[in-house]
Design a protein around this motif. Structure first.
Motif, short mmCIF file in Angstrom:
data_model
loop_
_atom_site.label_atom_id
_atom_site.label_comp_id
_atom_site.label_asym_id
_atom_site.label_seq_id
_atom_site.Cartn_x
_atom_site.Cartn_y
_atom_site.Cartn_z
N TYR A 87 42.68 77.36 75.58
CA TYR A 87 43.21 77.40 74.22
C TYR A 87 42.67 76.24 73.39
N LYS A 88 42.50 75.07 73.99
CA LYS A 88 41.95 73.92 73.26
C LYS A 88 40.50 74.18 72.86
N ALA A 89 39.78 74.86 73.71
CA ALA A 89 38.38 75.19 73.39
C ALA A 89 38.33 76.19 72.24
N GLN A 90 39.33 77.08 72.18
CA GLN A 90 39.35 78.10 71.12
C GLN A 90 39.74 77.50 69.77
N LEU A 91 40.40 76.33 69.81
CA LEU A 91 40.81 75.70 68.56
C LEU A 91 39.61 75.36 67.68
N ASP A 92 38.48 75.05 68.34
CA ASP A 92 37.30 74.67 67.58
C ASP A 92 36.67 75.87 66.87
N GLU A 93 37.09 77.07 67.24
CA GLU A 93 36.47 78.27 66.69
C GLU A 93 37.40 79.05 65.78
N VAL A 94 38.57 78.49 65.48
CA VAL A 94 39.53 79.22 64.64
C VAL A 94 38.98 79.36 63.22
N LYS A 95 39.40 80.46 62.55
CA LYS A 95 38.90 80.73 61.20
C LYS A 95 39.99 80.58 60.15
N ASN A 96 41.23 80.55 60.60
CA ASN A 96 42.32 80.39 59.63
C ASN A 96 43.50 79.66 60.27
N ASN A 97 44.44 79.30 59.44
CA ASN A 97 45.61 78.56 59.91
C ASN A 97 46.49 79.37 60.87
N ARG A 98 46.51 80.65 60.65
CA ARG A 98 47.36 81.51 61.50
C ARG A 98 46.90 81.44 62.96
N GLU A 99 45.59 81.57 63.18
CA GLU A 99 45.06 81.48 64.55
C GLU A 99 45.30 80.09 65.13
N TYR A 100 45.19 79.07 64.28
CA TYR A 100 45.39 77.70 64.75
C TYR A 100 46.83 77.50 65.21
N ASP A 101 47.79 78.00 64.42
CA ASP A 101 49.21 77.86 64.79
C ASP A 101 49.53 78.61 66.08
N THR A 102 48.93 79.79 66.20
CA THR A 102 49.17 80.60 67.41
C THR A 102 48.67 79.87 68.65
N LEU A 103 47.43 79.37 68.57
CA LEU A 103 46.86 78.64 69.70
C LEU A 103 47.63 77.36 69.99
N SER A 104 48.09 76.69 68.94
CA SER A 104 48.86 75.45 69.13
C SER A 104 50.18 75.73 69.86
N LYS A 105 50.83 76.82 69.48
CA LYS A 105 52.08 77.20 70.15
C LYS A 105 51.85 77.55 71.62
N GLU A 106 50.74 78.24 71.91
CA GLU A 106 50.41 78.59 73.30
C GLU A 106 50.15 77.32 74.13
N ILE A 107 49.44 76.37 73.51
CA ILE A 107 49.18 75.11 74.21
C ILE A 107 50.49 74.37 74.48
N GLU A 108 51.37 74.34 73.45
CA GLU A 108 52.66 73.68 73.61
C GLU A 108 53.50 74.36 74.70
N PHE A 109 53.50 75.70 74.69
CA PHE A 109 54.27 76.46 75.68
C PHE A 109 53.76 76.18 77.09
N GLN A 110 52.44 76.21 77.26
CA GLN A 110 51.87 75.96 78.59
C GLN A 110 52.13 74.52 79.04
N SER A 111 52.13 73.58 78.08
CA SER A 111 52.43 72.18 78.41
C SER A 111 53.88 72.03 78.88
#
Length: 286
Positions: A87-111
């Motif tokens: 998910y951290k690797a995918q953060l560098d390829e996000v195109k909008n805030n929505r994808e960024y928030d989704t990936l951030s939540k997934e990272i937080e959940f897995q943490s």
């Protein structure tokens, strides 16, 4: 020679056989009394060791379950870390805030999952440590109890070795005597003996009383016992009763006082005669 049917025995023979068997059984009981509480102590130790071994197996099973849970949680942590890295690797390829928030939540959940798994691992490891300590304590107790058991068994074997031969002879004698007694009477005797506190199923009359419970026996009932016409039981304790002669016990007869009484009477008569003569002489002189 044909074996005599137990039912053909006279009442006297039945009573004598029963008393002989009682004597042999009492001797066996005496041999067992010499062992004291050792047999019971051996049984108690064996039961305790068995219980401890069962507890040890249960503790070991719990430890295995906790270790299995730790392994499982470590696997879940590894998977979560892989997901976080992806998910951290995918953060560098996000195109909008929505994808960024989704990936951030997934990272937080897995943490959070990793933290929860680590907490579960620490708890499991603490339980494993407790269980290992409990396991060692129980193993130490088992070792001590096994040592006590070996000591008790050696003491018991030593005592049994001393009395085994004589006890076996007594048991054989009991079997031979049992074969001579009709089953119904034998069953009654065993039942009486089992319920008796001192293991006596048949007793002889002692000082006009039952030899088992020591309650007085009426003279007529004592006469019936001496006649050997039927099997008589004590109306108080239920034991079978026999007379001392049948049991082979010599009873001291009371001292015969007839001679003393005769001598005393003669002395009294002589005194009376002398007194009469003195009185007559006195009258003559008057």
């Amino acid at each position: 020679m044909a074996k005599k049917d137990p039912t053909d025995l006279s009442v006297e023979e039945k009573l004598k056989t029963l008393y002989q068997m009682q004597t042999a059984l009492s001797a066996i009981d005496e041999k067992r009394t010499l062992r004291g509480e050792l047999p019971q102590e051996v049984n108690d130790l064996e039961d305790e060791i068995e219980g401890l071994n069962t507890r040890i197996q249960r503790i070991q099973t719990d430890i295995d379950e906790f270790q299995k849970a730790v392994t499982q949680k470590k696997g879940e942590i590894a998977e979560a870390e892989v997901s976080v890295a992806r998910y951290k690797a995918q953060l560098d390829e996000v195109k909008n805030n929505r994808e960024y928030d989704t990936l951030s939540k997934e990272i937080e959940f897995q943490s959070l999952e990793i933290e929860l798994c680590n907490k579960k691992i620490r708890e499991a490891q603490a339980r494993i440590a407790e269980k290992n300590q409990e396991l060692e304590q129980n193993k130490q107790v088992v070792e001590e109890r096994c040592g006590d058991l070996e000591l008790k068994k050696s003491e018991l074997d030593e005592i049994m070795e001393e009395t085994r031969a004589e006890e076996e002879k007594l048991k054989e004698k009991v079997k031979e005597l049992e074969a001579k007694i009709e089953p119904r009477l034998l069953a009654s005797f065993k039942r009486i003996r089992k319920n008796a506190r001192n293991g006596l199923g048949i007793v002889y009359v002692q000082r006009d009383a039952c030899g088992g419970c020591f309650n007085k026996i009426p003279p007529q009932r004592q006469l019936d016992i001496k006649m050997h016409k039927k099997i008589i039981v004590c109306e108080y304790c239920g034991r079978i009763m026999i007379d001392p002669e049948l049991a082979g016990v010599k009873v001291e007869k009371p001292a015969d006082n007839s001679e003393k009484k005769t001598t005393r009477k003669r002395a009294i008569r002589k005194t009376s005669t002398a007194s009469s003569k003195k009185a007559a002489d006195a009258n003559d002189m008057a």
